[in-house]
Design an enzyme around this catalytic site. Structure first.
Site, short mmCIF file in Angstrom:
data_model
loop_
_atom_site.label_atom_id
_atom_site.label_comp_id
_atom_site.label_asym_id
_atom_site.label_seq_id
_atom_site.Cartn_x
_atom_site.Cartn_y
_atom_site.Cartn_z
N ASN A 218 -2.58 -2.37 -0.66
CA ASN A 218 -3.80 -1.57 -0.62
C ASN A 218 -3.94 -0.74 -1.90
O ASN A 218 -5.03 -0.61 -2.46
CB ASN A 218 -3.80 -0.64 0.59
CG ASN A 218 -4.02 -1.37 1.89
OD1 ASN A 218 -4.62 -2.43 1.92
ND2 ASN A 218 -3.53 -0.81 2.98
N HIS A 268 1.84 -1.98 6.43
CA HIS A 268 1.55 -1.40 7.75
C HIS A 268 2.81 -0.80 8.36
O HIS A 268 3.02 -0.86 9.57
CB HIS A 268 0.91 -2.43 8.69
CG HIS A 268 -0.49 -2.76 8.30
ND1 HIS A 268 -1.22 -3.73 8.94
CD2 HIS A 268 -1.31 -2.26 7.33
CE1 HIS A 268 -2.43 -3.81 8.39
NE2 HIS A 268 -2.49 -2.93 7.41
N TYR A 277 -0.04 -9.75 2.64
CA TYR A 277 -0.26 -8.56 1.83
C TYR A 277 0.56 -8.64 0.54
O TYR A 277 0.09 -8.23 -0.53
CB TYR A 277 0.15 -7.31 2.59
CG TYR A 277 -0.94 -6.70 3.44
CD1 TYR A 277 -1.85 -5.81 2.90
CD2 TYR A 277 -1.04 -6.99 4.78
CE1 TYR A 277 -2.83 -5.23 3.67
CE2 TYR A 277 -2.02 -6.41 5.58
CZ TYR A 277 -2.92 -5.53 5.01
OH TYR A 277 -3.90 -4.96 5.79
#
Length: 807
Positions: A218, A268, A277
Site C-alpha cells: 500500500n 494485512h 501484495y
C-alpha cells in the site's frame, strides 16, 4: 484492502493489465536537465513505462494483443453513456447510502472500474496497431469521460464511500496515468481540477506514518500516486516526498506488514502475501526506481538493497516453472474469473507478472544481479509449458515486451530450478524443491491467520492454514490453476487435518482476523532437508492435533498425533486430493490392484501398504493403514468462493485419499509418505523397503523419524523428552544430517520463540565441534554430544546450526 470489482487499472490487475512496465527510457544514464525540464522528462519516461517500447506491433504476440485491446476499447467507446451516477450503464457508482458496507464497496469499485475503462481507451488511442490509434473519437470520449467523472464524483470536497483503496490508490493511479498519456490534450483548468482531486483524496499526510493502510505494498502504491502527482503538476516537493516515503518499505520488520529478514512478506498484519501484495510491491518499486533513475530524485537509500536481495530470498522460492505458489497469495486464490470477464487469473498469471516485475527491477540492480535474474526468468519461461508466459492474455504489452526481450536474448542462459529447502518462520510457510518436483506448506499460528477473506473473496479458504501441502510433479503444472479452488472440497485440502463441522462463508471474520492461539509452529533445516511441525487448532472448532512433515530427497514423511475433537462431527486427514481435470482418467493402484480410471467410485482400503496415482506420484503407509479412496466429479463456480466471480458451473474430477479419524476422536494418529512423481515400481519398492524409514515417535509429545540411508534424523519435541538417539530438555525442533565426509550438521530451532535455555543431547560419538552459532554457550563431546544453548527467544524461530566431527 483491495476492490473486488476493480478491473484493468486496479491493484488487483496491477501486474496483469494497464499498469504494465517496460524497459525504462534512459535508465542507468545521467540526466543533464534543468528543473523545468525534469518534469517533462519524468512524464515522457512514465509514458514509456506504461506503454512499452522495443516491440514490433506487427509481430506476435503483440499484433494479436493490440488487436484485442482495440476490440475491447471499441466496445467501451460504443457503450459509454454519461449520466448522473454512471459513465457506463453497467457500472453505476452512485451510492444512495454512502458508507463502508459491502454495497458501498461495490459502488466505489465500479467508480474505480470506470477509470479503468478509460485507461483501456487511452491505451488503445496511444498504442500502435489497435485500429483506434490516434482516433480523435477516442480522444474526445476520453476528455468527456474524465470530465464527467470529475464533475460528478471524483473532485475536491467529495466525501469518499466504500473501499478506501479505490479513492486513494486505484482511481488516482489510473487518473494520473491518463493525465500523462493525454497531457497535451487536457485543458489547463481541467488538469488543475484533476490534480486538486488527487490532493484532496491523497494528501501528503497519507505517508506521514508507517502505519495502518500506509505500509508494505500500500505504501508503494501511495508513493506512486504522489510521484506522478508531482510529475504531472511540476511539484518537486511531491516527488521528493514520494521518494523519501519509500524508505520504510526497505527496512526489515519484526512484526506486522513488510519484508522480514528470513524472506517472509506479510500484508494485512498477519497474511503471507508474497504472491499478491508482495508482487504489487515488487512491481511498484520497479516502476518507481525506473521513473526516478538519473533524475534529481533518484532513489539512493542503501536500504533498497534489501529489495534486491529479496528477489532471490523472498520471491524466487515461491516461483516454480513460471507459477507463483498459492500459499502466499492470500485471498487472490479465489479470483479465478470475475463475473462477465473473459480472462482468468491463476497461479501462472500471477507468476508471469512477477517474472516481468523482476525483469524491470533488474535494470536498477547490479549487473551481476540483473544477469542472474534474467537467467531465472528465462528458465521459468521455458519450463512453463502449462501456460506459456508470452501467450498469457492477461499480460500487458509492456510486460510482454520485457519478457520477450529476455527470451530473445541469446546471451542469457536459462537457470534450472534450484534444489533445497527454505523455511519462512515469520509467515509459517516452507518450500521444498527436488529435481522434477516441488512442495509448499502452509500453516497458521498466533501471528499468522488461518486464512484471509474480505471484500466477498475467498469465502471458503478456512482450512488453507491447517497444514495444506501443495506439490507439483513434472506433469502437475495445472494442479491448482485448473479450476481447483471452485471445485475442490474445502474440507479436504491436501495435507490438512480438519473437522467436518460446517462453517459459514467467511467464517472467522474478514482480513485475516482469525488466528489460532498456538506458539509451536516452525521447524529446522540444513538447507536441503527439514523437519517442520504445527500445533494445530481448528478454525471455530475444538480440534487439536500435532502435525509433522519431514522433507527428504525424494519424499515427504507426514505424521499426525494427538488428534482430538469434540465437535460432534467426523475428523479427517486428507493424504491428498489431486485435481485430475475435466477428463479425470488417471489410473489408480492400491497394493498392486488397479481401480477404475474413469467412473466414480469409493473404496475403503484396509491395511493399505501403498497406493499410486498415474502421472502424479505414490503414497506409502508404514505398517499399513485404513485409508478411504474416492474418485468423484465435483461441480462448482467461482461465484461460490468470490461474490464477484463468474456463475458458470465447472466440473473437475478428483482422486481423494483420506484417513477418517471418526467422530470426536481422542489421540488419533496417522503416518504416510508422499512420493511426488514416483512410478508404480518405485512406490512398490519403497513400501517393501521396511528399513528405509524408522518412525522414532508419533505422539502428542514427540514426533520424529530416522532415514539411515540418508543420514537424516528429525524430531519435533512438543515437550522435552527422548526420541531415538536425541534428547531435548524443552520444546524445540532438531534436525541431524550425517555427511559422507565424517561430519554432521545439527540444526536446532525454537519455534515457540520462548526458550531462554535449552540442552540437546545426541547419543553419538563426536570428536569436536567445528562451528557453532553465538547462541551455543557450551558443548561436550566424546561418546555423546551435549549442546547447551542460551537465550533463543530472539532468534525468530530460525535454526541454529552446529557442525561437528564424528568419531
Amino acid at each position: 484492502m483491495m476492490s473486488r470489482w476493480s478491473r484493468p487499472w486496479s491493484r488487483r490487475a496491477f501486474l496483469a493489465a494497464g499498469s504494465g512496465t517496460a524497459a525504462v527510457l534512459g535508465l542507468g544514464t545521467t540526466w543533464a536537465l534543468t528543473a523545468s525540464e525534469e518534469f517533462p522528462a519524468l512524464r515522457a519516461k512514465w509514458r514509456t513505462l506504461i506503454l512499452g517500447e522495443g516491440f514490433d506491433p506487427a509481430a506476435e504476440p503483440f499484433r494479436s494483443r493490440l488487436a484485442d485491446l482495440g476490440g475491447t476499447a471499441g466496445r467501451y467507446l460504443a457503450t459509454m453513456a454519461p449520466a448522473a451516477g454512471s459513465l457506463w450503464p453497467d457500472l453505476v457508482y452512485a451510492d444512495r447510502e454512502p458508507d463502508t458496507d459491502e454495497e458501498s464497496y461495490a459502488f466505489s469499485s465500479r467508480l474505480n472500474g470506470s477509470y479503468g475503462r478509460l485507461g483501456t481507451l487511452a491505451q488503445a488511442y496511444c498504442q500502435p496497431g489497435t485500429g483506434l490509434t490516434g482516433d480523435p473519437r477516442v480522444r474526445d470520449a476520453l476528455l468527456t469521460g474524465l470530465g464527467h467523472l470529475h464533475d460528478d464524483v471524483y473532485h475536491a470536497g467529495q466525501v469518499p464511500y466504500g473501499n478506501w483503496y479505490n479513492w486513494q490508490i486505484g482511481i488516482p493511479q489510473a487518473l494520473l496515468d491518463l493525465c500523462v498519456l493525454l497531457y497535451d490534450a487536457l485543458p489547463p483548468a481541467r488538469l488543475a481540477g484533476f490534480l486538486a482531486a488527487v490532493d484532496h483524496f491523497v494528501p501528503d499526510s497519507v505517508v506521514a506514518g508507517y502505519t495502518g493502510n500506509s505500509t508494505g505494498a500500500n505504501r508503494v502504491d501511495l508513493c506512486r500516486v504522489l510521484a506522478l502527482r508531482g510529475a504531472v503538476g511540476a511539484d518537486a516537493g511531491k516527488v521528493a516526498l514520494a521518494r523519501d516515503a519509500l524508505s520504510p518499505v526497505f527496512r526489515y520488520v519484526t512484526s506486522g506488514d513488510g519484508l522480514y529478514a528470513d524472506g517472509s512478506f506479510i500484508q494485512h498484519r498477519s497474511v503471507p502475501y508474497t504472491g499478491s501484495y508482495g508482487a504489487v510491491l515488487l512491481g511498484g518499486l520497479g516502476l518507481l526506481f525506473a521513473l526516478l533513475a538519473g533524475s534529481g530524485w533518484e532513489v539512493t537509500d542503501p536500504g533498497r538493497q534489501h529489495v534486491f536481495d529479496a528477489v532471490e530470498r523472498a520471491w524466487a522460492p515461491f516461483v516454480y516453472d513460471g507459477l507463483v505458489m498459492d500459499g502466499v497469495s492470500g485471498r487472490a486464490i479465489s479470483r479465478g474469473r470475475a463475473a462477465g470477464a473473459r480472462l482468468q487469473q491463476d497461479d501462472h498469471t500471477r507468476g508471469h507478472a512477477v517474472l516481468a516485475a523482476i525483469t524491470l527491477l533488474g535494470q536498477g540492480a547490479s549487473a551481476a544481479e540483473n544477469a542472474r535474474w534474467r537467467g531465472l526468468v528465462k528458465g521459468w519461461m521455458e519450463r512453463d509449458r502449462t501456460s506459456p508466459p508470452l501467450a498469457d492474455p492477461t499480460l500487458s504489452v509492456p510486460h510482454l515486451a520485457r519478457l520477450k526481450a529476455v527470451q530473445d536474448d541469446a546471451s542469457v542462459a536459462a537457470v534450472p530450478e534450484p534444489t533445497g529447502h527454505r523455511l519462512f518462520p515469520c509467515m509459517a510457510r516452507a518450500t521444498h524443491r527436488r529435481p522434477g518436483w516441488a512442495a509448499s506448506l502452509s500453516m497458521a499460528d498466533r501471528r499468522i491467520s488461518h486464512y484471509e477473506t474480505g471484500d466477498g473473496e475467498n469465502l471458503r479458504g478456512w482450512h488453507t492454514g491447517a497444514g495444506m501441502l501443495y506439490w507439483w510433479a513434472a506433469s502437475g503444472g495445472d494442479q491448482y490453476s485448473d479450476a481447483f479452488w471452485p471445485t475442490v472440497d474445502p474440507y479436504r485440502l491436501p495435507g490438512t487435518t480438519a473437522s467436518r463441522k460446517v462453517l459459514a462463508d467467511g467464517a472467522g471474520g474478514d482480513w485475516g482476523a482469525a488466528k489460532p492461539d498456538v506458539h509451536w509452529v516452525g521447524g529446522a533445516t540444513d538447507g536441503q532437508r527439514a523437519a517442520v511441525g504445527q500445533y494445530l487448532k481448528g478454525l471455530l472448532s475444538s480440534l487439536r492435533a500435532k502435525k509433522s512433515w519431514f522433507f527428504l530427497d525424494d519424499a515427504v514423511v507426514c505424521l499426525g498425533a494427538g488428534i482430538t475433537c469434540a465437535d460432534g462431527t467426523a475428523v479427517e486427514t486428507t493424504v491428498d486430493n489431486r485435481n485430475l481435470g475435466a477428463a479425470g482418467d488417471a489410473p489408480f493402484t492400491a497394493d498392486g490392484t488397479a481401480r477404475s480410471a474413469g467412473a466414480a467410485w469409493s473404496r475403503t482400503l484396509t491395511g493399505a501398504g501403498w497406493a499410486h496415482l498415474g502421472g502424479h506420484g505414490g503414497y506409502v503407509f508404514p505398517g499399513g493403514a485404513t485409508v478411504r479412496a474416492l474418485r468423484e466429479a465435483r461441480d462448482g463456480s467461482w461465484s461460490l468462493i468470490d461474490k464477484g466471480g463468474s456463475t458458470a458451473v465447472l466440473t473437475r474430477t478428483y482422486q481423494t485419499l483420506y484417513v477418517d479419524h471418526g467422530t470426536d476422536p481422542t489421540d488419533a494418529t496417522y503416518a504416510y509418505v508422499l512420493l511426488p512423481g514416483a512410478t508404480v515400481e518405485a512406490t512398490r519398492a519403497r513400501a517393501a523397503d521396511t528399513g528405509w524409514l524408522s518412525v522414532l515417535a508419533n505422539s502428542n509429545r514427540l514426533q520424529g523419524v530416522s532415514v539411515p540411508s540418508a543420514g537424516f534424523t528429525g524430531v519435533n519435541f512438543w515437550f522435552g523428552g527422548t526420541a531415538g538417539a536425541l534428547t531435548a530438555s524443552d520444546p524445540c525442533c532438531v534436525v541431524v544430517c550425517e555427511k559422507a565426509d565424517g561430519t554432521a550438521v545439527i540444526v536446532v530451532s525454537d519455534p515457540m520463540r520462548m526458550r531462554t535455555g535449552l540442552t540437546v543431547t545426541w547419543r553419538r560419538a563426536v570428536t569436536a565441534v567445528m562451528s557453532a552459532p553465538a547462541t551455543l554457550v557450551s558443548s561436550a563431546t566424546g561418546a555423546e554430544l551435549t549442546l547447551t544453548f542460551g537465550d533463543l527467544s530472539g532468534t525468530a524461530g530460525a535454526g541454529q546450526q552446529v557442525t561437528v566431527g564424528l568419531g
